[in-house]
Design a protein around this motif. Structure first.
Motif, PDB file in Angstrom:
ATOM      1  N   GLU A   1       5.517   7.364  -7.268  1.00 52.78           N
ATOM      2  CA  GLU A   1       4.788   6.277  -6.619  1.00 52.78           C
ATOM      3  C   GLU A   1       5.582   4.968  -6.678  1.00 52.78           C
ATOM      4  OE1 GLU A   1       0.378   6.198  -6.339  1.00 52.78           O
ATOM      5  OE2 GLU A   1       0.612   4.410  -7.591  1.00 52.78           O
TER       6      GLU A   1
ATOM      7  N   VAL B   1       1.171   6.907   2.185  1.00 56.14           N
ATOM      8  CA  VAL B   1       0.548   7.706   1.133  1.00 56.14           C
ATOM      9  C   VAL B   1       1.064   9.128   1.287  1.00 56.14           C
ATOM     10  CG1 VAL B   1      -1.595   8.578   0.123  1.00 56.14           C
ATOM     11  CG2 VAL B   1      -1.541   6.283   1.115  1.00 56.14           C
TER      12      VAL B   1
ATOM     13  N   HIS C   1       0.991   4.986  -2.175  1.00 57.43           N
ATOM     14  CA  HIS C   1       0.341   5.816  -3.187  1.00 57.43           C
ATOM     15  C   HIS C   1       0.790   7.268  -3.072  1.00 57.43           C
ATOM     16  CE1 HIS C   1      -2.312   2.505  -4.157  1.00 57.43           C
ATOM     17  NE2 HIS C   1      -2.557   2.364  -2.864  1.00 57.43           N
TER      18      HIS C   1
ATOM     19  N   VAL D   1      -1.005  10.822  -4.086  1.00 58.29           N
ATOM     20  CA  VAL D   1      -2.360  11.259  -4.428  1.00 58.29           C
ATOM     21  C   VAL D   1      -2.466  12.774  -4.449  1.00 58.29           C
ATOM     22  CG1 VAL D   1      -3.410   9.170  -3.458  1.00 58.29           C
ATOM     23  CG2 VAL D   1      -3.191  11.214  -2.025  1.00 58.29           C
TER      24      VAL D   1
ATOM     25  N   TYR E   1       0.870  -1.168   0.000  1.00 59.16           N
ATOM     26  CA  TYR E   1       0.000   0.000   0.000  1.00 59.16           C
ATOM     27  C   TYR E   1       0.909   1.220   0.000  1.00 59.16           C
ATOM     28  CZ  TYR E   1      -4.209   2.710   0.828  1.00 59.16           C
ATOM     29  OH  TYR E   1      -5.272   3.582   0.697  1.00 59.16           O
TER      30      TYR E   1
END
Length: 136
Positions: free
Chosen positions: A57, A78, A6, A8, A4
């Motif tokens: 990423e 993230v 990311h 964004v 996980y």
């Protein structure tokens, strides 16, 4: 285990980051929130913006995988890009482990590696109207 990691635009889903490291075997989850503050180096900051390399990423995913392998902890992260205001969260990083010491250490390592190795750049906008890129 699914990574996980990311980058964004827009607010980060804190619950999703925490859920990405949740495990019935772990007794500790550490969640780090990197928050935009109103000062830096003795100067008042009014806002900032983050810009990312197109492969940012991928770099983030590589770091998440490496920290996971190195520590044996589940980790996730993230990073937000775009225009952020004071109080906005720019980074959520999480780690889970059987015990708190391992989770804290893994989360700290994850954050340090992200700061060192992900090509995301910050421009601070000061109250006096001047702006500058940090860490280029």
């Amino acid at each position: 285990m699914t990574l996980y990691a990311h980058v964004v635009e827009g607010p980060i889903d804190e619950a999703a980051v925490r859920d990405a490291v949740g495990s019935d075997a772990d007794g500790a989850v550490v969640l780090f929130c990197g928050v935009v503050r109103d000062h830096d180096g003795g100067r008042s900051v009014r806002a900032l913006d983050y810009r990312a390399h197109p492969d940012a990423e991928r770099f983030l995913a590589d770091i998440v995988a490496r920290v996971n392998a190195q520590t044996g902890c589940l980790v996730a992260a993230v990073h937000r890009v775009g225009d952020l205001r004071i109080g906005d969260v720019a980074l959520y990083a999480a780690a889970s482990a059987g015990h708190r010491a391992e989770a804290f250490a893994a989360c700290e390592l994850l954050v340090e590696e992200i700061k060192r190795g992900v090509p995301i750049w910050k421009r601070q906008h000061y109250d006096d109207g001047v702006s500058e890129w940090i860490g280029l």
